[in-house]
Design an enzyme around this catalytic site. Structure first.
Site, mmCIF file in Angstrom:
data_model
loop_
_atom_site.group_PDB
_atom_site.id
_atom_site.type_symbol
_atom_site.label_atom_id
_atom_site.label_comp_id
_atom_site.label_asym_id
_atom_site.label_seq_id
_atom_site.Cartn_x
_atom_site.Cartn_y
_atom_site.Cartn_z
ATOM 1 N N HIS A 158 -33.368 78.004 107.252
ATOM 2 C CA HIS A 158 -32.045 77.442 106.938
ATOM 3 C C HIS A 158 -32.199 75.997 106.471
ATOM 4 O O HIS A 158 -32.893 75.207 107.120
ATOM 5 C CB HIS A 158 -31.160 77.412 108.192
ATOM 6 C CG HIS A 158 -30.784 78.749 108.724
ATOM 7 N ND1 HIS A 158 -29.555 79.319 108.493
ATOM 8 C CD2 HIS A 158 -31.464 79.642 109.493
ATOM 9 C CE1 HIS A 158 -29.493 80.495 109.100
ATOM 10 N NE2 HIS A 158 -30.640 80.712 109.725
ATOM 11 N N GLY B 262 -32.257 83.079 118.659
ATOM 12 C CA GLY B 262 -31.059 83.100 117.819
ATOM 13 C C GLY B 262 -31.238 83.799 116.483
ATOM 14 O O GLY B 262 -30.342 83.760 115.643
ATOM 15 N N HIS C 71 -36.721 83.669 107.176
ATOM 16 C CA HIS C 71 -35.960 82.754 106.326
ATOM 17 C C HIS C 71 -35.841 81.411 107.025
ATOM 18 O O HIS C 71 -35.882 81.332 108.256
ATOM 19 C CB HIS C 71 -34.567 83.325 106.032
ATOM 20 C CG HIS C 71 -33.797 83.643 107.277
ATOM 21 N ND1 HIS C 71 -33.991 84.812 107.986
ATOM 22 C CD2 HIS C 71 -32.884 82.917 107.957
ATOM 23 C CE1 HIS C 71 -33.203 84.808 109.043
ATOM 24 N NE2 HIS C 71 -32.524 83.668 109.057
HETATM 25 P P1 5GP Z 1 -30.567 83.801 111.608
HETATM 26 O O1 5GP Z 1 -29.614 83.754 112.770
HETATM 27 O O2 5GP Z 1 -31.306 85.109 111.557
HETATM 28 O O3 5GP Z 1 -31.473 82.618 111.519
HETATM 29 O O4 5GP Z 1 -29.634 83.656 110.329
HETATM 30 C C1 5GP Z 1 -29.166 84.699 109.561
HETATM 31 C C2 5GP Z 1 -28.252 84.086 108.530
HETATM 32 O O5 5GP Z 1 -28.079 85.018 107.482
HETATM 33 C C3 5GP Z 1 -26.851 83.748 109.044
HETATM 34 O O6 5GP Z 1 -26.624 82.341 108.887
HETATM 35 C C4 5GP Z 1 -25.909 84.592 108.194
HETATM 36 O O7 5GP Z 1 -24.751 83.898 107.806
HETATM 37 C C5 5GP Z 1 -26.782 84.931 106.986
HETATM 38 N N1 5GP Z 1 -26.512 86.249 106.421
HETATM 39 C C6 5GP Z 1 -26.427 87.440 107.094
HETATM 40 N N2 5GP Z 1 -26.206 88.452 106.221
HETATM 41 C C7 5GP Z 1 -26.160 87.878 104.991
HETATM 42 C C8 5GP Z 1 -25.950 88.418 103.682
HETATM 43 O O8 5GP Z 1 -25.776 89.618 103.472
HETATM 44 N N3 5GP Z 1 -25.959 87.537 102.652
HETATM 45 C C9 5GP Z 1 -26.151 86.190 102.840
HETATM 46 N N4 5GP Z 1 -26.132 85.424 101.745
HETATM 47 N N5 5GP Z 1 -26.357 85.656 104.050
HETATM 48 C C10 5GP Z 1 -26.353 86.485 105.109
#
Ligand code: 5GP
Ligand code: ZN
Length: 136
Positions: free
Chosen positions: A101, A92, A99
């Protein structure tokens, strides 16, 4: 990395709402806000996923995550909190810069992680453990 959104956020080249920063990490509001108070804690160097972390960075990102989690808990008093981190598209991951969450949780808030348990016999657990121990 030139085309990485989180590198651009860390460099201040695109806007973000910052929460906390230290030498190794930056925490900022997730743009999607699964629930109010949803924060991302990113490492500053461009590291794609957990497998690229050295011990120092690994320690730093979890230390920062715990600090942010305490603050989110104090600020929003959620019923629960998910600490979530994805590696690779199959898991996912959508932004390929490591990062974590921090997501405040509420009963029936719609964030559903399905957990399809298989409950294999003990011999299977032993078999899997042998493989993992050999790789440590
Ligand atoms: P992943 O699915 O990779 O764990 O989560 C990526 C997260 O990054 C998503 O929850 C999405 O909302 C957040 N995200 C994507 N692009 C940006 C952005 O440009 N700025 C911020 N603040 N969050 C972002
Ligand atoms: Zn990056």
């Amino acid at each position: 990395m030139t085309n990485c959104a989180f590198c651009k956020i860390i460099a201040g080249q695109i806007p973000s709402t910052r929460i906390y920063e230290d030498e190794q990490t930056l925490a900022f509001m997730d743009i999607g806000q699964v629930n109010p108070g949803h924060v991302l804690v990113a490492v500053k160097p461009h590291v794609e996923n957990v497998f690229g972390l050295d011990d120092t960075l690994a320690g730093a990102v979890f230390r920062a995550t715990v600090r942010v989690a305490r603050a989110v808990h104090a600020a929003f008093a959620p019923q629960g909190m998910s600490i979530y981190q994805a590696n690779g598209p199959a898991a996912g991951q959508t932004v390929f810069h490591l990062h974590i969450h921090v997501v405040p949780r509420w009963d029936a808030d719609g964030m559903n992680l399905t957990w399809p348990v298989k409950n294999p016999p003990r011999e299977k657990l032993e078999e899997y453990a042998v493989k993992i121990r050999a790789a440590l």
